[in-house]
Design an enzyme around this catalytic site. Sequence first.
Site, PDB file in Angstrom:
ATOM      1  N   GLY A  12       4.475  12.349   8.698  1.00 15.57           N
ATOM      2  CA  GLY A  12       3.420  12.955   8.008  1.00 15.57           C
ATOM      3  C   GLY A  12       3.582  14.349   7.211  1.00 15.57           C
ATOM      4  N   ASN A  14       4.049  14.685   3.912  1.00 20.92           N
ATOM      5  CA  ASN A  14       3.184  14.561   2.979  1.00 20.92           C
ATOM      6  C   ASN A  14       1.850  15.126   3.060  1.00 20.92           C
ATOM      7  OD1 ASN A  14       4.856  13.925   0.239  1.00 20.92           O
ATOM      8  ND2 ASN A  14       5.649  12.265   1.831  1.00 20.92           N
ATOM      9  N   MET A  86       2.704   2.541   6.313  1.00 21.51           N
ATOM     10  CA  MET A  86       3.826   1.630   6.178  1.00 21.51           C
ATOM     11  C   MET A  86       3.084   0.096   6.350  1.00 21.51           C
ATOM     12  SD  MET A  86       6.265   3.388   5.437  1.00 21.51           S
ATOM     13  CE  MET A  86       7.749   2.279   5.425  1.00 21.51           C
ATOM     14  N   ILE A  88       1.075  -3.092   4.368  1.00 23.33           N
ATOM     15  CA  ILE A  88       0.753  -3.464   3.067  1.00 23.33           C
ATOM     16  C   ILE A  88      -0.883  -3.707   2.960  1.00 23.33           C
ATOM     17  CG2 ILE A  88       0.926  -5.302   1.169  1.00 23.33           C
ATOM     18  CD1 ILE A  88       3.588  -5.704   2.259  1.00 23.33           C
ATOM     19  N   LEU A  89      -1.562  -2.959   2.235  1.00 22.03           N
ATOM     20  CA  LEU A  89      -3.042  -3.330   1.906  1.00 22.03           C
ATOM     21  C   LEU A  89      -3.592  -4.487   1.380  1.00 22.03           C
ATOM     22  CD1 LEU A  89      -4.129   0.362   1.730  1.00 22.03           C
ATOM     23  CD2 LEU A  89      -4.346  -0.866   3.949  1.00 22.03           C
ATOM     24  N   ASN A 103      -1.094   6.389  -3.595  1.00 23.44           N
ATOM     25  CA  ASN A 103       0.121   6.207  -2.817  1.00 23.44           C
ATOM     26  C   ASN A 103       1.326   7.088  -3.606  1.00 23.44           C
ATOM     27  OD1 ASN A 103       1.853   5.342  -0.628  1.00 23.44           O
ATOM     28  ND2 ASN A 103       2.823   3.734  -2.176  1.00 23.44           N
ATOM     29  N   HIS A 105       5.490   7.044  -3.552  1.00 23.08           N
ATOM     30  CA  HIS A 105       6.839   5.959  -2.963  1.00 23.08           C
ATOM     31  C   HIS A 105       7.829   7.133  -3.499  1.00 23.08           C
ATOM     32  CE1 HIS A 105       8.713   2.245  -2.608  1.00 23.08           C
ATOM     33  NE2 HIS A 105       9.449   2.479  -3.635  1.00 23.08           N
TER      34      HIS A 105
HETATM   35  C1  GRF Z   1       7.772   9.479   2.154  1.00 21.73           C
HETATM   36  O1  GRF Z   1       9.306   9.303   1.666  1.00 21.73           O
HETATM   37  C2  GRF Z   1       6.912   8.609   1.116  1.00 21.73           C
HETATM   38  O2  GRF Z   1       7.340   8.567   0.024  1.00 21.73           O
HETATM   39  C3  GRF Z   1       6.948   7.013   1.748  1.00 21.73           C
HETATM   40  O3  GRF Z   1       7.271   7.342   3.226  1.00 21.73           O
HETATM   41  C4  GRF Z   1       7.681   8.547   3.541  1.00 21.73           C
HETATM   42  C5  GRF Z   1       6.884   9.264   4.415  1.00 21.73           C
HETATM   43  O4  GRF Z   1       7.119  10.496   4.746  1.00 21.73           O
HETATM   44  N1  GRF Z   1       5.954   6.328   1.291  1.00 21.73           N
HETATM   45  P1  GRF Z   1       6.058  11.422   5.572  1.00 21.73           P
HETATM   46  O5  GRF Z   1       5.504  10.681   6.704  1.00 21.73           O
HETATM   47  O6  GRF Z   1       5.078  11.873   4.491  1.00 21.73           O
HETATM   48  O7  GRF Z   1       7.071  12.580   6.183  1.00 21.73           O
END
Ligand code: GRF
Length: 212
Positions: A12, A14, A86, A88-89, A103, A105
């Site tokens: 988490g 991000n 993580m 797929i929707l 999203n 990536h």
């Molecule tokens: C990030 O690298 C994001 O780009 C990918 O999964 C990772 C999640 O990291 N989709 P966090 O849970 O936000 O630390």
Amino acid sequence: MKRIVIMISGRGSNMRALFEANLPARIVAVISNNAQAAGLDYARQHAVETHVVNHREFAHRTEFDQALAERVHSFAPDIIVLAGFMRILGEAFLSRFSGRVLNIHPSLLPAFAGLDTHQRALDEGVRLHGCTVHFVTATLDHGPIIVQAAVPVLPDDDAARLAARVLDQEHRIYPMAIRWFLEDKITLTDGHVKMRGTQCFPDPIISPGEGA
Ligand code: GRF
């Protein structure tokens, strides 16, 4: 005040960057498919409602999609932010929230869709790697691109070092892109990102979607 629902599966970081970004909106819920997701604790500590919709409790993907969609819909979100979510929707979910799901990536899409992006980038010997914010469509990691940040791949990089450098950029461009969305500066129109007004793209390389 616009309403944000964040979906996570793990750490988490991000999500945390979004909490700290002073966005002109309210984070109304954090939803996870994983009850152990560390990010859920952080959300609770910040008085945001959390929910778990565990994919393992559903026999079929579409049932999970529908249950998740119902839960998300109950918060009447203006935007749904996938932050390390993580699963797929499928259509059962996406058709309900078209043009409102974003999203991030950890690669410069369309290169390295899917998992293990940093190791794959090293194995391919690319000189630039990075991250991409995009609208989510039914094709995995292939939705219309909003913004990207690139970092150089350095001679002594391993996957962890490269991932850390990319993650710094994720924390920078994801709040930025979400702010644009909240301020109606970007929309998904006819399958393309439309941008309104002039944006300022700081270093390192960050490029707009089309139609600026
Ligand atoms: C990030 O690298 C994001 O780009 C990918 O999964 C990772 C999640 O990291 N989709 P966090 O849970 O936000 O630390």
